[in-house]
Design a protein around this motif. Structure first.
Motif, PDB file in Angstrom:
ATOM      1  N   HIS A 225       0.834  -1.208   0.000  1.00  0.00           N
ATOM      2  CA  HIS A 225       0.000   0.000   0.000  1.00  0.00           C
ATOM      3  C   HIS A 225       0.868   1.258   0.000  1.00  0.00           C
ATOM      4  N   ILE A 226       1.894   1.258   0.819  1.00  0.00           N
ATOM      5  CA  ILE A 226       2.773   2.430   0.911  1.00  0.00           C
ATOM      6  C   ILE A 226       3.509   2.649  -0.407  1.00  0.00           C
ATOM      7  N   LEU A 227       3.994   1.569  -1.019  1.00  0.00           N
ATOM      8  CA  LEU A 227       4.675   1.690  -2.312  1.00  0.00           C
ATOM      9  C   LEU A 227       3.733   2.216  -3.383  1.00  0.00           C
ATOM     10  N   HIS A 228       2.475   1.784  -3.350  1.00  0.00           N
ATOM     11  CA  HIS A 228       1.482   2.265  -4.325  1.00  0.00           C
ATOM     12  C   HIS A 228       1.395   3.790  -4.267  1.00  0.00           C
ATOM     13  N   GLU A 229       1.268   4.330  -3.083  1.00  0.00           N
ATOM     14  CA  GLU A 229       1.143   5.779  -2.943  1.00  0.00           C
ATOM     15  C   GLU A 229       2.449   6.481  -3.302  1.00  0.00           C
ATOM     16  N   ALA A 230       3.573   5.892  -2.908  1.00  0.00           N
ATOM     17  CA  ALA A 230       4.870   6.495  -3.229  1.00  0.00           C
ATOM     18  C   ALA A 230       5.101   6.511  -4.745  1.00  0.00           C
ATOM     19  N   LEU A 231       4.724   5.440  -5.419  1.00  0.00           N
ATOM     20  CA  LEU A 231       4.845   5.385  -6.879  1.00  0.00           C
ATOM     21  C   LEU A 231       3.972   6.453  -7.531  1.00  0.00           C
ATOM     22  N   ARG A 232       2.781   6.643  -7.001  1.00  0.00           N
ATOM     23  CA  ARG A 232       1.879   7.653  -7.555  1.00  0.00           C
ATOM     24  C   ARG A 232       2.472   9.048  -7.388  1.00  0.00           C
ATOM     25  N   LEU A 233       3.070   9.319  -6.238  1.00  0.00           N
ATOM     26  CA  LEU A 233       3.659  10.631  -5.998  1.00  0.00           C
ATOM     27  C   LEU A 233       4.854  10.892  -6.903  1.00  0.00           C
ATOM     28  N   VAL A 234       5.644   9.870  -7.163  1.00  0.00           N
ATOM     29  CA  VAL A 234       6.856  10.047  -7.972  1.00  0.00           C
ATOM     30  C   VAL A 234       6.550  10.022  -9.471  1.00  0.00           C
ATOM     31  N   LEU A 235       5.688   9.090  -9.908  1.00  0.00           N
ATOM     32  CA  LEU A 235       5.455   8.885 -11.335  1.00  0.00           C
ATOM     33  C   LEU A 235       4.229   9.606 -11.871  1.00  0.00           C
ATOM     34  N   GLY A 236       3.238   9.872 -11.019  1.00  0.00           N
ATOM     35  CA  GLY A 236       2.047  10.574 -11.470  1.00  0.00           C
ATOM     36  C   GLY A 236       0.760   9.903 -11.034  1.00  0.00           C
ATOM     37  N   ASP A 237      -0.342  10.637 -11.173  1.00  0.00           N
ATOM     38  CA  ASP A 237      -1.649  10.146 -10.723  1.00  0.00           C
ATOM     39  C   ASP A 237      -2.161   8.971 -11.545  1.00  0.00           C
ATOM     40  N   HIS A 238      -1.565   8.724 -12.707  1.00  0.00           N
ATOM     41  CA  HIS A 238      -2.039   7.614 -13.549  1.00  0.00           C
ATOM     42  C   HIS A 238      -1.685   6.258 -12.970  1.00  0.00           C
ATOM     43  N   VAL A 239      -0.761   6.211 -12.031  1.00  0.00           N
ATOM     44  CA  VAL A 239      -0.342   4.932 -11.450  1.00  0.00           C
ATOM     45  C   VAL A 239      -1.547   4.266 -10.780  1.00  0.00           C
ATOM     46  N   ALA A 240      -1.840   3.051 -11.224  1.00  0.00           N
ATOM     47  CA  ALA A 240      -2.947   2.290 -10.646  1.00  0.00           C
ATOM     48  C   ALA A 240      -2.563   0.820 -10.608  1.00  0.00           C
ATOM     49  N   GLN A 241      -3.008   0.133  -9.567  1.00  0.00           N
ATOM     50  CA  GLN A 241      -2.636  -1.262  -9.382  1.00  0.00           C
ATOM     51  C   GLN A 241      -3.200  -2.150 -10.476  1.00  0.00           C
ATOM     52  N   ARG A 242      -2.368  -3.071 -10.967  1.00  0.00           N
ATOM     53  CA  ARG A 242      -2.802  -4.042 -11.965  1.00  0.00           C
ATOM     54  C   ARG A 242      -2.477  -5.475 -11.539  1.00  0.00           C
ATOM     55  N   GLY A 243      -2.191  -5.654 -10.277  1.00  0.00           N
ATOM     56  CA  GLY A 243      -1.898  -6.991  -9.772  1.00  0.00           C
ATOM     57  C   GLY A 243      -0.849  -6.914  -8.690  1.00  0.00           C
ATOM     58  N   SER A 244      -0.815  -7.929  -7.842  1.00  0.00           N
ATOM     59  CA  SER A 244       0.177  -7.939  -6.782  1.00  0.00           C
ATOM     60  C   SER A 244       0.356  -9.355  -6.256  1.00  0.00           C
ATOM     61  N   LEU A 245       1.464  -9.563  -5.583  1.00  0.00           N
ATOM     62  CA  LEU A 245       1.724 -10.801  -4.851  1.00  0.00           C
ATOM     63  C   LEU A 245       2.272 -10.403  -3.499  1.00  0.00           C
ATOM     64  N   VAL A 246       1.615 -10.877  -2.460  1.00  0.00           N
ATOM     65  CA  VAL A 246       2.079 -10.616  -1.101  1.00  0.00           C
ATOM     66  C   VAL A 246       2.419 -11.959  -0.473  1.00  0.00           C
ATOM     67  N   ALA A 247       3.719 -12.242  -0.374  1.00  0.00           N
ATOM     68  CA  ALA A 247       4.218 -13.506   0.169  1.00  0.00           C
ATOM     69  C   ALA A 247       5.012 -13.196   1.434  1.00  0.00           C
ATOM     70  N   PRO A 248       5.416 -14.214   2.196  1.00  0.00           N
ATOM     71  CA  PRO A 248       6.155 -13.934   3.427  1.00  0.00           C
ATOM     72  C   PRO A 248       7.569 -13.411   3.191  1.00  0.00           C
ATOM     73  N   ASP A 249       8.183 -13.769   2.047  1.00  0.00           N
ATOM     74  CA  ASP A 249       9.571 -13.401   1.812  1.00  0.00           C
ATOM     75  C   ASP A 249       9.746 -12.221   0.870  1.00  0.00           C
ATOM     76  N   ARG A 250       8.672 -11.759   0.208  1.00  0.00           N
ATOM     77  CA  ARG A 250       8.810 -10.670  -0.747  1.00  0.00           C
ATOM     78  C   ARG A 250       7.425 -10.139  -1.105  1.00  0.00           C
ATOM     79  N   LEU A 251       7.417  -9.026  -1.818  1.00  0.00           N
ATOM     80  CA  LEU A 251       6.169  -8.509  -2.382  1.00  0.00           C
ATOM     81  C   LEU A 251       6.430  -8.134  -3.837  1.00  0.00           C
ATOM     82  N   ARG A 252       5.357  -8.176  -4.602  1.00  0.00           N
ATOM     83  CA  ARG A 252       5.417  -7.824  -6.019  1.00  0.00           C
ATOM     84  C   ARG A 252       4.224  -6.921  -6.314  1.00  0.00           C
ATOM     85  N   PHE A 253       4.464  -5.833  -7.039  1.00  0.00           N
ATOM     86  CA  PHE A 253       3.390  -4.885  -7.310  1.00  0.00           C
ATOM     87  C   PHE A 253       3.422  -4.483  -8.780  1.00  0.00           C
ATOM     88  N   ASP A 254       2.327  -4.749  -9.500  1.00  0.00           N
ATOM     89  CA  ASP A 254       2.198  -4.378 -10.903  1.00  0.00           C
ATOM     90  C   ASP A 254       1.341  -3.123 -11.001  1.00  0.00           C
TER      91      ASP A 254
END
Length: 885
Positions: free
Chosen positions: A567-596
């Motif tokens: 969630h925090i990365l989503h907002e940080a990406l939006r602030l850096v790259l622009g308001d068009h940034v929107a989630q298109r998938g994710s993986l939340v595992a115990p050892d890593r996270l992935r955000f599309d």
């Protein structure tokens, strides 16, 4: 003359003045009707209000609703550009009553607006009603003073609206204007009704019945009103033009197109300008909502729209991407009413540009095949469906694009054959698919869900609980028990185990009671039922058994941290790259996270660092992570971000974290059903590991948090320290020390190369000092040598050096590498090039080495070969060729 924007405002302001709530347009991708691909009418966002499922704080409303009709049963794509009134994107002005007023007020409002505010001539207006609606007939006579011949009764479903096979329904009344005898056509209900003389611009729907499954209709206790006026049609009427494409907004878009393509429309080309102007609106609004071109679903329809417009741009003579240049013109025309256009302008522009570049690469070959296959066809002929399908399947040509390309030649397409070819391909794909065990047993979960109901999830508040076994599944069938060593699926009436959803993977753990021990390997969800994948380690588990349930706490804690970090990365990406940034998938595992997420180009190292810096600043706030239940509209109005494509109920779970002055709820606010940390500080640390593209317009970042991130950082520090030790440097000076060593290495490599060249050509011998001494071949001085250990790139310099020392003559050097391969270079002094060609000589040497060809100039040529053991034979071959020159 009122502009399109002024007409929109006038309509909404009129009904606001009558006490209606001004409601913003709903999205083009409907949130409350899975049967629709796109919103196609103003009432779509109010569907649940009409059916009574949803309650709003107002009983009357007015909107300007953006609509798209380009897919499914509502598809006007083929007609756009070739008629005066069809569009893929249009705006529907509407006023709605949810059990407040009914026919009297609806008709009176309509008549007042069109005759007083819009000043339409009363003698040019007429209406249709459903043939049995005597009430509407009487009201129109009273309000408008119409004679019977101007209130036309229509006995068909054209004037009876229904929401579906069952549900709310009722008669309609459509308002028409007679645009004059100079336009062909007749009034509604006449044989010439399809003409454009009598234009329908407003439809009033009187919802007064509920359709029953047995065909009967019941009176609704609170009859309602749903109206829809086509903004573009009304603009054509008020601006006195015959085509919607002649209204001010379309004129501006067409003028912008003419400027980009460098030529004005003609009678022969105007259809292409109209297609581009209309399709520009559709594609831009869809992209602004996060729809991206793809090969399925909404993305496929968008791609069809885009490629049809791009095809028409090429018909106007463009041979490079052009449509993306029109986005600023659209923003100027419509962003005031729809700010999402200006907010997403960058994303819209880049997405269109990328798709244009991609399409232009395949267009030429596709059209070539189309011309080959249709070359012998003439007007009235039909292209076979197999060829049309090949164009679609191989070159990405949608069927309508092929039809459009052949339209001007009067050639049709065998649509049935196309569909048969597609069906055959799908059947073959199904035949080649073996299916999975879970897919084969999916029907079981329907029965279980129907019998035992949905599982109650307790895992937000606790990771330990008790639950009663309600069902067991093994090998695709329900069973009464699972014994020791057996694996299967276990269903409980309640559970703290999170089922895989929204990118967060399922929980693991164990279930224990009285010597019974069950390992939970994973957790899934089917139709509201949580299916725990288990292995019985000891004892036997049976239906009706109460079990102690224990989630793997350490694993869940890591998953929670990674989900909150997402969630925090989503907002940080939006602030850096622009308001068009929107989630298109994710993986939340115990050892890593992935955000599309939506973004059209790779992130720079500086952008990655900035995102990481912003994210960790929020972590260090150690702010509380708060969860609250809110109404969907309330949550969105408060700034909560919804996952695109998700369907939400009346109440939603809103997760907020981080401190900010911009939003009372928090820095990051999202609708989410997953599990999260208590405070942002529990995440510990966020470290981005990779960034890459995964699809057109979609990027992916991966990251680690907490203990894993700390280990990664420690490993990096340890590596730098070890390198510093090897270099006898401090960690702070490692980069400078490495740069210095790289410079020393480059100097040493140059010196070594020079030394090898001198050694290869005789080193410090008298030959080297006094000039090269060669033999005479056919009256030409010739030096031929074999050297070892020199790179092929060094041979040319060596040849040039030898040529200078020789003065006049030919130099041939064969270099043999450590892997046994060889390279040969031949130089000819300039006074001999008319007689001797270095290219001919080097090809002779290459042939002896087992190579082929070679090239260069008459004075210098180079080649190679795999057989370095024949280096001497190569020199001899060059000598022999020179002797015959």
């Amino acid at each position: 003359m009122k502009s399109v924007n002024e007409i929109r405002s006038s309509f909404v302001d009129y009904f606001r003045g009558k006490g209606h709530e001004g409601v913003a347009s709903g999205p083009l991708v409907p949130r409350n009707d899975p049967t629709l691909m796109f919103t196609n009418a103003g009432m779509v966002q109010f569907k649940n209000v009409f059916t009574g499922v949803e309650k709003r704080p107002y009983s009357t409303a007015t909107t300007s609703q953006k609509c798209v009709r380009a897919g499914g049963k509502h598809n006007d794509l083929d007609n756009v550009g070739f008629t005066a009134r069809h569009l893929t994107f249009f705006e529907m002005l509407g006023n709605f009553s949810f059990g407040d007023y009914f026919k009297d007020e609806a008709i009176a409002y309509a008549w007042e607006l069109v005759t007083k505010d819009f000043e339409l001539p009363k003698d040019k207006l007429l209406v249709t009603i459903y043939s049995e609606d005597d009430e509407a007939h009487a009201i129109w006579k009273k309000v408008a003073g119409f004679s019977d011949d101007r209130i036309i009764r229509i006995p068909t479903s054209d004037n009876f609206w229904s929401m579906g096979d069952t549900g709310p329904c009722g008669p309609c009344s459509e308002i028409f204007i007679d645009r004059g005898e100079h336009i062909w056509g007749g009034p509604p209900g006449s044989p010439e009704e399809d003409g454009d003389r009598f234009l329908e611009f407003w439809n009033l729907v009187f919802m007064q019945y509920e359709q029953q499954a047995d065909g009967s209709r019941l009176e609704l206790p609170r009859p309602s009103i749903d109206t829809g006026m086509g903004l573009e049609r009304m603009a054509a009427v008020l601006q006195g033009v015959e085509s919607i494409f002649e209204t001010d907004m379309f004129r501006h878009l067409i003028d912008a197109t003419a400027s980009v393509v460098g030529k004005a429309p003609t009678d022969e080309t105007v259809a292409s300008y109209r297609v581009i102007a209309d399709h520009l609106r559709s594609m831009s609004f869809l992209i602004a909502e996060g729809v991206l071109p793809s090969n399925e679903g909404r993305g496929y329809v968008l791609r069809r729209i885009m490629r049809r417009a791009m095809r028409h741009a090429t018909l106007l003579g463009t041979n490079e991407a052009a449509i993306y240049k029109l986005v600023p013109a659209l923003v100027r025309e419509m962003a005031q009413a729809y700010p999402e256009l200006s907010q997403g302008e960058k994303l819209i522009t880049e997405t269109i540009h990328l798709e244009e570049e991609r399409f232009l690469k395949t267009l030429s070959r596709g059209l070539q095949i189309l011309d080959e296959q249709a070359g012998s066809l003439g007007e009235g002929d039909t292209l076979d469906g197999e060829t049309a399908f090949k164009l679609y399947d191989t070159f990405g040509f949608p069927l309508d694009l092929t039809q459009d390309a052949l339209r001007n030649r009067g050639i049709g397409v065998d649509v049935s054959g196309f569909q048969n070819a597609m069906a055959r391909q799908k059947a073959e794909a199904r035949a080649n698919w073996s299916g999975s065990g879970e897919a084969a047993t999916d029907a079981i979960w329907f029965g279980i869900a129907d019998r035992v109901g949905a599982t109650e999830f307790l895992g937000y508040e606790t990771e330990d609980a008790e639950g009663e076994v309600t069902a067991l599944v093994r090998d695709g069938a329900e069973v009464d028990s699972l014994g020791e060593g057996e694996e299967g699926y276990l269903v409980l009436n309640q559970t703290p185990f999170y089922a895989e959803s929204g990118g967060q993977i399922g929980d693991t753990g164990e279930m224990l009671v009285d010597g019974l021990r069950v390992e939970v390997l994973d957790t899934h969800k089917h139709h509201g039922v949580f299916a725990h994948k288990v292995k019985v380690l000891s004892g036997t588990v049976r239906k009706g058994k109460a079990l102690g349930l224990h989630v793997d706490h350490v694993r869940r804690a890591a998953i929670r941290a990674n989900h909150s970090a997402t969630h925090i990365l989503h907002e940080a990406l939006r602030l850096v790259l622009g308001d068009h940034v929107a989630q298109r998938g994710s993986l939340v595992a115990p050892d890593r996270l992935r955000f599309d997420f939506v973004h059209t180009k790779a992130m720079s190292a500086e952008e990655m660092a900035e995102v990481e810096e912003i994210a960790n600043a929020v972590v260090l706030q150690n702010a509380p992570v708060e969860t609250r239940l809110m109404g969907v509209e309330e949550a969105k109005n408060a700034g909560a971000r919804a996952l695109f494509g998700e369907k939400y109920g009346d109440e939603v779970r809103v997760v907020s974290m981080g401190e900010t002055s911009g939003n009372a709820l928090g820095w990051s606010v999202e609708l989410c059903g997953g599990t999260h940390v208590r405070r942002t500080g529990d995440i510990g640390l966020i470290s981005l590991t990779t960034e890459a593209g995964v699809a057109a317009g979609v990027r992916r970042v991966e990251a680690v948090t907490g203990h894993v991130a700390r280990q990664r950082g420690n490993a990096a520090v340890a590596t730098i320290s070890a390198v510093a030790g090897q270099l006898r440097s401090s960690s702070e000076d490692v980069l400078d020390r490495v740069a210095s060593l790289q410079d020393q290495l480059k100097r040493a490599e140059r010196a070594l190369s020079e030394a090898r060249q001198k050694l290869a050509m005789g080193g410090g011998s008298s030959d080297a000092e006094g000039g090269q001494q060669g033999e005479t071949v056919n009256g030409v001085s010739f030096v031929g040598r074999v050297v070892e250990g020199l790179a092929p790139k060094d041979l040319r310099g060596l040849v040039d050096q030898a040529k200078k020392q020789l003065g006049s003559g030919v130099v041939a050097i064969v270099g043999v590498s450590e892997d046994g391969k060889a390279a040969v270079a031949v130089g000819v002094s300039s006074d001999l090039t008319e007689r001797v060609s270095a290219v001919d000589l080097v090809r002779a040497g290459s042939s002896a080495l087992g190579g082929q060809g070679g090239g260069g100039r008459p004075d210098m040529a180079q080649a190679g070969g795999p057989e370095g053991t024949k280096a001497s034979e190569a020199i001899s071959a060059i000598r022999d060729t020179l002797s015959g020159a």
